[in-house]
Write a protein that holds these residues in place. Structure first.
Motif: not given
Length: 541
Positions: A9, A12, A214-223
């Motif tokens: 993202a 980040v 999972d929530a944090t990781c999902s936001s980091i790699y949202s793309s």
């Protein structure tokens, strides 16, 4: 080979400062932040190698190299990442391309042949078919079936796979885990441009990491568009510098459950290496445990090598016998020339009849055994094909010849081994121009000789004249030459071989006078051929 994901993202990435990038570049040269271990500390760890066969890889420099890690599930199965099955762009590895290195702490020379551990060929590959090479690394799972079982020891042990029920033990943010491998030890930030720096240590390394929720990781790699219920993330979100990197792909992410190691993740990808903003992403084991534990059946093994029977000659039939195998495979056959040139396609019949173009070449048969666990290929010993035998030339009919008439016999008989032996007191008379001199009493003697063939023999006894001089050793005066006279004559027909004639000491009933005598032999065969005469002398005292 851990893949680097740069689609982080933008928000980040904008938070990265020059200070944090510099700090990342100064991390120790380890599996990003870790240290060396012995294989006995992680005996489930294996290395995945490319064999030295001639692959259709675009990048030939990767042949024979270490490419990925993996984990032992049981004696014949390894779990690793699906993207490890694509060692070169556009090419998916086949079982014969791969070997698994078991029980090794050190790779022998970086990227080349290892000097410890055991290499085991791969018999079959079960890749999650939902994985797409070049995609977002979803479903990054593969199970390898080995060609022979692992011999377990303190250097080689299976690891338990995490169950869905055990997810609660490690999904808490900050829960500790550790990752191991032979990957690069050079950290670099997620927004690094160009080819990332990389080295390849020879010693196995391990580093502790923290689970990221999972929530944090999902936001980091949202793309990335990933479903993080099938992924687990881990790293150091505070300081960075603890991570897997290129070369660690397929390796284990492990945590402890009641002090028992369990496999919770498979190294998949990440943004950079050791960047605090971008933790590593692992294919979650519990989410696909059923696939990873599926048993495709025992690996195929060849016990007795295939053989070729028949005469290796043009026009003769060669038969390929498959040999002895385990696990009941079905067989296909392929005949080929050594050095290249397929003679019959895969799946062909187990027989082949060499043609004239095969003369002087070496031919093999390749047998492929297949069952649910995969395919194993074994070759026969090569045979050299002889040329077609030439038809024999016709035998000429002999020209009849009239019967031959023997020519006249022109070979004269031979008289050999002529000796004269007296009945009593034989004595030697000294030198003589005749054959052999011996003495005989007045009672007579024996004449011995050998004939080369049957002949009629004439024996003549002649008294010899002696030169005038002193008395002879017998006491009589030597006679004059004019005293020479024939005193006896015998004629006999004798056989070939040794013959003996008696020479009487008397003539016409009267004893021979004292003096010297010559016995002369003549021989004539049936054809009239005369032998050279032979003479022997004797003395009557």
């Amino acid at each position: 080979m851990r893949k680097s994901w740069l689609g982080i993202a933008a928000a980040v990435l904008l938070g990265v400062t020059a200070t944090s990038a510099t700090a990342a570049e100064q991390q120790p040269q380890r599996i990003i932040g870790g240290g060396p271990i012995q294989i006995t500390q992680a005996p489930w760890q294996v290395g995945l190698l490319l064999t030295d066969a001639n692959f259709p890889f675009r990048d030939s420099s990767i042949r024979g190299r270490f490419i990925c890690g993996g984990s032992i599930v049981d004696a014949t199965h390894i779990v690793t990442a699906a993207h490890c099955m694509f060692p070169s762009e556009g090419y998916e590895a086949q079982p014969e391309d791969l070997e698994v290195l078991v029980g090794a702490t050190r790779l022998g020379n970086g990227l080349t042949v290892p000097d410890e551990g055991t290499r085991i060929p791969v018999a079959s590959i079960q890749r999650d078919q939902r994985f797409v090479d070049g995609g977002n690394y979803a479903h990054d799972y593969t199970v390898l079936t080995l060609a022979r079982p692992i011999q377990f020891s303190d250097r080689a042990q299976p690891i338990q796979l995490a169950t869905p029920e055990e997810q609660v033990l490690y999904r808490t943010n900050g829960q500790s885990a550790f990752v191991s491998g032979w990957g690069s030890t050079i950290p670099y930030p997620a927004d690094f441009q160009g080819d990332p720096p990389s080295d390849r240590p020879t010693d196995l390394k391990q580093v502790g990491v923290d689970i990221v929720d999972d929530a944090t990781c999902s936001s980091i790699y949202s793309s990335a568009g990933l479903d993080f219920t099938e992924e687990v993330c881990a790293g150091d979100r505070v300081n960075g510098g603890r991570d897997a990197c290129q070369g660690d792909s397929g390796g284990p992410l492990v945590t402890l459950s009641d002090n028992v190691p369990i496999l919770i993740g498979i190294v998949s990808f990440g943004g950079g290496c050791g960047d605090a903003r971008a933790p590593g992403v692992y294919a979650e084991v519990a989410a696909q445990r059923a696939f990873l534990k599926a048993d495709a059946g025992p690996a195929i093994r060849n016990i007795a090598r295939p053989t070729l029977t028949g005469t290796p000659r043009v026009g003769e039939t060669l038969t390929c016998n498959p040999g002895t195998w385990t696990s009941a495979p079905t067989f296909t056959y392929r005949f080929a020339r050594v050095g290249g040139g397929t003679l019959s396609g895969p799946g062909g019949a187990p027989t082949y009849v060499p043609v004239d173009a095969d003369a002087g070449t070496q031919v093999i048969c390749e047998v492929a055994g297949t069952n649910a666990a995969g395919t194993r290929t074994v070759q026969t010993t090569a045979v050299t094909i002889a040329a077609r035998p030439q038809a024999p030339a016709p035998t000429p009919t002999p020209t009849p010849q009239p019967p031959s008439t023997p020519g006249p016999d022109r070979v004269a008989p031979q008289i050999t081994s002529l000796t004269m032996t007296s009945i009593f007191r034989p004595t030697t008379t000294g030198s003589s121009p005749f054959a052999t001199a011996s003495a005989v009493t007045r009672r007579g003697g024996r004449l011995s000789f050998r004939l080369s063939e049957a002949a009629r023999v004439q024996l003549t006894i002649t008294r010899l004249a002696n030169a005038v001089g002193p008395k002879s050793r017998c006491g009589f005066a030597r006679t004059k030459a004019s005293d020479l006279k024939r005193v006896a004559l015998q004629t006999r027909s004798l056989a070939a071989g040794r013959n003996t004639l008696t020479v009487s000491g008397r003539v016409n009933g009267r004893p021979l006078p004292r003096g010297r005598y010559a016995v002369r032999l003549h021989a004539r065969d049936a054809a009239g051929n005369l032998a050279s005469p032979r003479t022997v002398t004797f003395t009557v005292c």
